[in-house]
Design an enzyme around this catalytic site. Structure first.
Site, PDB file in Angstrom:
ATOM      1  NE  ARG A 125      -6.717   1.366  12.027  1.00  0.00           N
ATOM      2  CZ  ARG A 125      -5.222   1.234  11.455  1.00  0.00           C
ATOM      3  NH1 ARG A 125      -4.422   2.282  11.785  1.00  0.00           N
ATOM      4  NH2 ARG A 125      -4.707   0.284  10.859  1.00  0.00           N
ATOM      5  CG  MET A 181       8.491  23.783  -0.928  1.00  0.00           C
ATOM      6  SD  MET A 181       7.398  24.658  -2.065  1.00  0.00           S
ATOM      7  CE  MET A 181       6.261  25.383  -0.619  1.00  0.00           C
ATOM      8  CE1 TYR A 192      12.188  32.113   3.684  1.00  0.00           C
ATOM      9  CE2 TYR A 192      11.913  29.563   3.474  1.00  0.00           C
ATOM     10  CZ  TYR A 192      11.956  30.869   2.786  1.00  0.00           C
ATOM     11  OH  TYR A 192      11.850  30.952   1.539  1.00  0.00           O
ATOM     12  CE  LYS A 237      -0.282   0.142   5.132  1.00  0.00           C
ATOM     13  NZ  LYS A 237      -1.102   0.396   6.053  1.00  0.00           N
TER      14      LYS A 237
END
Length: 416
Positions: free
Chosen positions: A139, A319, A272, A42
């Site tokens: 779940r 990023m 940053y 998956k």
């Protein structure tokens, strides 16, 4: 004249060693024998590439493949993968008809049973289903008090020729913490659920509850089939135990090259927020990977290897890029400049580990490999180190009270 296709080297690459995947599957298959292995592919095989990983796993002896979504199963079928595939997480928009047509097994535990039957009725083709019992994870999975009635409904549909009950399954909650008692309780409930189903007339092919940690620490949970995910990719599910201690090889190495070097003075702020400032004149190296590539933004301090030496990420990860401090001067713009040199964020033996990146990000190794984005090219290699197909199994010490399927005390080998 036909010229060979030109493929430039990848600027950023997740290098996947298919030999490592085969080794891990064979090793885990040895550990859980005579149970069979379901290779869980998956989420694009946890970022490794579902089709390539599935093929390698099947070559190594995996009998089944597992995915979360039907769309993932259909992509395998479209690629020519014919082995049994189970998909177990559905929404109201799931393509049940396409799954039945493609011979995809379906996990069901509630409303989805009727939806699968409706699709089977329309197609005039029986579905293959695995009934899921919730033994404690909370779940999906049928609640215990509804299980007997749920099994009865499934058998009624089977009598109509609309489905075949192939399996009964559940999912562990804390098997990665081997000494927690909840796993014993889940196993008790699972055995009871199987007994209820068999007494009602279910003639199942497989029972499965164990994941990778269950495969390694709970031999009493192997039953007929074991679902291996993280272990197939060569990573440890246990805090305090390495892949090597479990006999596993990490299959993914994340690599790039240094994009630029720059000499800076003491006190230079980096990235940053300027949360890092250089303490002395130094050289900063720019690494062209960032959170758009799946690198956790919060993983400042994570290891980056250049020429066999490891440097921590300094400043905030952006990023598209991050920065390391080389702690030396006089190299930028010279013959000894670091531009273009290979960078390894994580990989196998002798390289920084996925676990170190997970620690820096406050996360788990599953997330680090799975989140590497599609902007990072997957490059497949097949190392020559695939030479120990018959390596002996290595497993954790069985949890206290662990019982095998016949009720005898299970034994496992303590990992060294």
């Amino acid at each position: 004249m036909n010229y060979p296709e030109f493929r430039p080297p990848a600027e950023r690459a997740a290098v996947i060693d298919l030999a490592a995947i085969r080794h891990n599957v064979r090793h885990l298959a040895h550990v859980v024998s005579p149970a069979r292995v379901m290779a869980v592919v998956k989420a694009d095989a946890y970022g490794h590439g579902a089709v390539e990983t599935a093929r390698a796993a099947v070559e190594a002896g995996a009998a089944w493949l597992g995915v979360a979504h039907i769309s993932e199963a259909l992509a395998l079928r479209a690629a020519g993968v014919t082995e049994p595939v189970l998909a177990w997480l559905h929404t109201r928009n799931a393509e049940f008809g396409e799954a039945i047509r493609a011979n995809v097994d379906l996990g069901v535990s509630g409303w989805d049973l009727d939806a699968v039957v409706a699709a089977a009725r329309e197609l005039e083709m029986p579905a293959r289903v695995h009934l899921k019992i919730d033994t404690g994870l909370g779940r999906n999975g049928c609640p215990e008090d509804l299980w007997e009635a749920f099994v009865g409904r499934a058998l009624a549909y089977q009598e109509e020729g609309l489905l075949r009950v192939v399996g009964i399954f559940s999912h562990f909650a804390v098997a990665d913490e081997p000494h927690r008692p909840e796993t014993d309780e889940q196993l008790r409930k699972f055995r009871e659920a199987v007994a209820v189903a068999e007494d009602a007339g279910v003639d199942r092919e497989v029972r499965h509850i164990a994941n990778t940690p269950g495969a390694l620490s709970r031999p009493d949970a192997h039953f007929d089939l074991v679902r291996i995910g993280l272990g197939m990719y060569g990573l440890s599910p246990f805090a305090g135990q390495t892949s090597a201690e479990l006999g596993l090889r990490p299959a993914m190495s994340l690599k790039t090259t240094i994009a630029a070097c720059k000499e800076v003075p003491a006190g230079q702020g980096v990235s940053y927020g300027l949360h890092y400032r250089t303490k002395e004149p130094t050289t900063l190296a720019l690494i062209p990977l960032g959170y758009a590539d799946g690198i956790p933004r919060v993983a400042t301090g994570a290891p980056v290897q250049v020429d066999g030496q490891t440097y921590p990420v300094v400043g905030r990860i952006a990023m598209d890029q991050m920065v390391i401090d080389l702690h030396r001067t006089g190299i930028a713009g010279t013959a000894d400049s670091f531009e273009g040199r290979e960078v390894v964020l994580f990989g196998g033996e002798g390289q920084p580990s996925v676990d170190e990146w997970a620690s820096a990000a406050g996360s788990i190794n599953y997330e680090i490999i799975t989140r590497i984005s599609g902007r990072v090219q997957r490059v497949y290699v097949d190392s020559a180190a695939d030479d120990d197909a018959s390596a002996p199994p290595i497993a954790l010490e069985a949890a206290p009270g662990a019982q095998d399927a016949e009720g005898e005390q299970a034994q496992a080998v303590q990992a060294k």
